[in-house]
Design a protein around this motif. Structure first.
Motif, PDB file in Angstrom:
ATOM      1  N   SER A  98      -9.130 -36.560  79.407  1.00 16.86           N
ATOM      2  CA  SER A  98      -7.833 -36.883  78.797  1.00 16.86           C
ATOM      3  C   SER A  98      -8.001 -37.292  77.331  1.00 16.86           C
ATOM      4  CB  SER A  98      -7.119 -37.975  79.582  1.00 16.86           C
ATOM      5  OG  SER A  98      -7.777 -39.212  79.447  1.00 16.86           O
ATOM      6  N   LYS A  99      -9.058 -38.022  77.019  1.00 14.63           N
ATOM      7  CA  LYS A  99      -9.288 -38.440  75.633  1.00 14.63           C
ATOM      8  C   LYS A  99      -9.686 -37.259  74.748  1.00 14.63           C
ATOM      9  CE  LYS A  99      -8.316 -42.698  76.311  1.00 14.63           C
ATOM     10  NZ  LYS A  99      -7.098 -43.274  75.765  1.00 14.63           N
ATOM     11  N   SER A 134      -8.809 -34.159  75.287  1.00 15.40           N
ATOM     12  CA  SER A 134      -7.586 -33.367  75.164  1.00 15.40           C
ATOM     13  C   SER A 134      -6.624 -33.989  74.151  1.00 15.40           C
ATOM     14  CB  SER A 134      -6.911 -33.257  76.529  1.00 15.40           C
ATOM     15  OG  SER A 134      -5.680 -32.628  76.431  1.00 15.40           O
ATOM     16  N   ALA A 135      -6.463 -35.294  74.199  1.00 21.08           N
ATOM     17  CA  ALA A 135      -5.570 -35.979  73.257  1.00 21.08           C
ATOM     18  C   ALA A 135      -6.093 -35.850  71.825  1.00 21.08           C
ATOM     19  CB  ALA A 135      -5.437 -37.446  73.641  1.00 21.08           C
ATOM     20  N   TYR A 192      -7.947 -33.421  70.654  1.00 23.19           N
ATOM     21  CA  TYR A 192      -7.724 -32.030  70.246  1.00 23.19           C
ATOM     22  C   TYR A 192      -6.268 -31.824  69.829  1.00 23.19           C
ATOM     23  CZ  TYR A 192      -6.961 -27.047  70.423  1.00 23.19           C
ATOM     24  OH  TYR A 192      -6.589 -25.776  70.099  1.00 23.19           O
ATOM     25  N   ASN A 193      -5.346 -32.321  70.645  1.00 22.84           N
ATOM     26  CA  ASN A 193      -3.924 -32.155  70.327  1.00 22.84           C
ATOM     27  C   ASN A 193      -3.546 -32.850  69.026  1.00 22.84           C
ATOM     28  OD1 ASN A 193      -3.423 -30.584  72.582  1.00 22.84           O
ATOM     29  ND2 ASN A 193      -2.891 -32.335  73.856  1.00 22.84           N
ATOM     30  N   ASP A 194      -4.071 -34.056  68.797  1.00 26.95           N
ATOM     31  CA  ASP A 194      -3.797 -34.762  67.550  1.00 26.95           C
ATOM     32  C   ASP A 194      -4.352 -33.996  66.353  1.00 26.95           C
ATOM     33  OD1 ASP A 194      -2.583 -36.753  69.016  1.00 26.95           O
ATOM     34  OD2 ASP A 194      -4.284 -38.154  68.879  1.00 26.95           O
ATOM     35  N   ASN A 198      -5.002 -30.789  66.164  1.00 24.95           N
ATOM     36  CA  ASN A 198      -4.262 -29.541  66.010  1.00 24.95           C
ATOM     37  C   ASN A 198      -2.912 -29.794  65.334  1.00 24.95           C
ATOM     38  OD1 ASN A 198      -4.016 -26.731  66.325  1.00 24.95           O
ATOM     39  ND2 ASN A 198      -2.778 -27.010  68.167  1.00 24.95           N
ATOM     40  N   GLU A 199      -2.260 -30.899  65.685  1.00 25.40           N
ATOM     41  CA  GLU A 199      -0.978 -31.243  65.069  1.00 25.40           C
ATOM     42  C   GLU A 199      -1.159 -31.523  63.575  1.00 25.40           C
ATOM     43  OE1 GLU A 199       1.991 -34.997  65.435  1.00 25.40           O
ATOM     44  OE2 GLU A 199       1.403 -34.036  67.323  1.00 25.40           O
ATOM     45  N   GLU A 203      -1.757 -28.183  61.823  1.00 27.23           N
ATOM     46  CA  GLU A 203      -0.521 -27.409  61.673  1.00 27.23           C
ATOM     47  C   GLU A 203       0.361 -27.978  60.561  1.00 27.23           C
ATOM     48  OE1 GLU A 203       0.355 -24.564  63.085  1.00 27.23           O
ATOM     49  OE2 GLU A 203      -1.499 -24.476  64.229  1.00 27.23           O
TER      50      GLU A 203
END
Length: 105
Positions: free
Chosen positions: A62-63, A65-66, A68-70, A72-73, A76
């Motif tokens: 979960s960490k 993944s979080a 990676y998402n941060d 990537n945001e 972008e």
């Protein structure tokens, strides 16, 4: 896959020796959740933890993944800002060209 991954994430380096050796051959960084029975030599980013407990694995996943998402945001947003800055620069150059025509003598 169309291109090589930027990094690989491994939960148990002892069980994923082949993946780690392939990543090493291709110069791909390895992020691994490792226990005391693992060899850290081929791992680029070592995360100490229990690689056998499901709670530990869920927390680690979960960490990652979080993060990676941060990332990537942020990427972008940066890309969008750069594109809008480039389009504004092109527009201002075009506007300057219309207002100040070159004089040929």
């Amino acid at each position: 896959m169309t291109h090589l991954p930027s990094a690989i994430v491994v939960v148990d380096p002892n069980k994923e020796k082949i993946a780690i050796s392939e990543a090493k051959k291709l110069n791909i960084p390895v992020i691994a959740l490792t226990d005391t029975n693992c060899n850290p030599d081929d791992i680029n980013l070592l995360v100490p933890g229990n690689d056998d407990a499901i709670r530990s694995i869920r927390l680690f996943a979960s960490k990652v993944s979080a993060a990676y998402n941060d990332g990537n945001e942020i990427f972008e947003k940066t890309l969008k800002t750069q594109k809008s800055a480039a389009s504004l620069e092109k527009k201002s150059e075009a506007d300057r060209g219309e207002k100040d025509p070159k004089v040929v003598v």
